[in-house]
Design a protein around this motif. Structure first.
Motif, PDB file in Angstrom:
ATOM      1  N   ILE A  38      46.265 -15.344 -11.569  1.00 54.11           N
ATOM      2  CA  ILE A  38      45.219 -14.334 -11.447  1.00 54.11           C
ATOM      3  C   ILE A  38      45.321 -13.326 -12.594  1.00 54.11           C
ATOM      4  O   ILE A  38      46.359 -12.687 -12.784  1.00 54.11           O
ATOM      5  CB  ILE A  38      45.321 -13.577 -10.107  1.00 54.11           C
ATOM      6  N   LYS A  39      44.261 -13.200 -13.372  1.00 50.57           N
ATOM      7  CA  LYS A  39      44.126 -12.142 -14.381  1.00 50.57           C
ATOM      8  C   LYS A  39      45.308 -12.065 -15.349  1.00 50.57           C
ATOM      9  O   LYS A  39      45.732 -10.972 -15.749  1.00 50.57           O
ATOM     10  CB  LYS A  39      43.964 -10.780 -13.695  1.00 50.57           C
ATOM     11  N   ASN A  40      45.861 -13.188 -15.761  1.00 52.67           N
ATOM     12  CA  ASN A  40      47.002 -13.205 -16.685  1.00 52.67           C
ATOM     13  C   ASN A  40      48.173 -12.366 -16.188  1.00 52.67           C
ATOM     14  O   ASN A  40      48.968 -11.845 -16.979  1.00 52.67           O
ATOM     15  CB  ASN A  40      46.580 -12.715 -18.077  1.00 52.67           C
ATOM     16  N   SER A  41      48.269 -12.214 -14.874  1.00 51.36           N
ATOM     17  CA  SER A  41      49.342 -11.420 -14.282  1.00 51.36           C
ATOM     18  C   SER A  41      50.467 -12.342 -13.831  1.00 51.36           C
ATOM     19  O   SER A  41      50.465 -13.548 -14.103  1.00 51.36           O
ATOM     20  CB  SER A  41      48.802 -10.641 -13.076  1.00 51.36           C
TER      21      SER A  41
ATOM     22  N   TYR B  36      47.682  -6.074  -9.747  1.00 46.72           N
ATOM     23  CA  TYR B  36      48.018  -7.136 -10.689  1.00 46.72           C
ATOM     24  C   TYR B  36      48.641  -6.539 -11.943  1.00 46.72           C
ATOM     25  O   TYR B  36      47.978  -6.321 -12.955  1.00 46.72           O
ATOM     26  CB  TYR B  36      46.771  -7.945 -11.024  1.00 46.72           C
TER      27      TYR B  36
ATOM     28  N   ARG C 213      38.025 -13.961  -6.413  1.00 48.77           N
ATOM     29  CA  ARG C 213      37.992 -15.124  -7.303  1.00 48.77           C
ATOM     30  C   ARG C 213      38.361 -16.401  -6.556  1.00 48.77           C
ATOM     31  O   ARG C 213      37.825 -17.477  -6.846  1.00 48.77           O
ATOM     32  CB  ARG C 213      38.954 -14.902  -8.471  1.00 48.77           C
TER      33      ARG C 213
END
Length: 240
Positions: free
Chosen positions: A168-171, A28, A60
């Motif tokens: 996902i995960k600020n990606s 990511y 997640r």
């Protein structure tokens, strides 16, 4: 076939489709790296849309959907008289129960009849027999017709029964999952929202991304038994 037709249309517009390329890991980063068993791809953006077939690739997402198996049978082509007895109009139908059945006619006038939500993740051994019995309750006139085809597939059930769209995960890895058995129409809407986001217009995507997606209670060990018990209760209410 809707899926095959849209795949052909995508290829005609320049898309490349690589089947049998299972993803085993994702990095990511600003330019995500997708690793398969035979190689890897670096992309500007990645969209995860495996729905019930993501496995544990993204924990997640895995704990926010519950795969459920649904089965469809297809009868032999029906005569005009048989069609008139079961489907006055050529439309797709589902009933209003929690554990619902759904059915429609195919282009060659077979009745496609589906249902039998199963939260074990396995197709029941007697699926055809059970589906024939369910079909006969709705359409007694078709009790003795031949069943030519049967198939099963998994749906991704979310707690709220709504599609989940997010990041996902600020990606630059986006996702959509959890259509909960109503995917044909919502998938096209979700596809448009994700396409807008990839193209730089993230207004509608950001609205969906703000929604909190509840994980299934019970974790991996208890979520399936808990869901099965809950569905038994609602099936009992359906039968009353």
């Amino acid at each position: 076939n809707l899926c095959i037709g849209e795949a052909r249309a995508a290829e005609q517009m320049g898309a490349q489709i690589f089947e049998q390329s299972r993803v085993i890991d994702i990095q990511y980063t600003d330019r995500p790296v997708v690793k398969t068993e035979k190689g890897q791809i670096t992309a500007d953006k990645v969209i995860l849309c495996g729905n019930a077939y993501m496995g544990d690739l993204v924990p997640r997402l895995d704990d926010r959907v519950l795969p459920s198996t649904s089965v469809i049978i297809a009868t032999e082509p029906l005569s005009k008289e048989q069609v008139a007895q079961c489907m006055v109009k050529d439309v797709a139908v589902c009933d209003s129960r929690t554990a619902l059945d759904y059915y429609r006619l195919s282009a060659d006038k077979r009745l496609l009849f589906g249902g039998l939500s199963n939260y074990t993740g396995l197709e029941p051994a007697n699926a055809e027999e059970v589906m024939r019995s369910k079909m006969a309750k709705v359409f007694p006139a078709l009790r003795n017709v031949r069943i030519d085809y049967k198939w099963a597939g998994n749906m991704a059930i979310s707690v709220r029964r709504m599609p989940q769209i997010g990041r996902i995960k600020n990606s630059n890895v986006l996702y959509v999952t959890g259509y909960s058995g109503h995917g044909v129409a919502p998938t096209h809407m979700a596809g448009r929202i994700l396409a807008e986001a990839v193209d730089g217009d993230s207004y509608r995507f950001d609205l969906m991304n703000k929604m909190f997606h509840l994980p299934w209670p019970g974790g991996k060990l208890l979520r399936r038994p808990a869901m099965a018990v809950g569905m038994m209760w609602y099936k009992m209410l359906d039968a009353i």
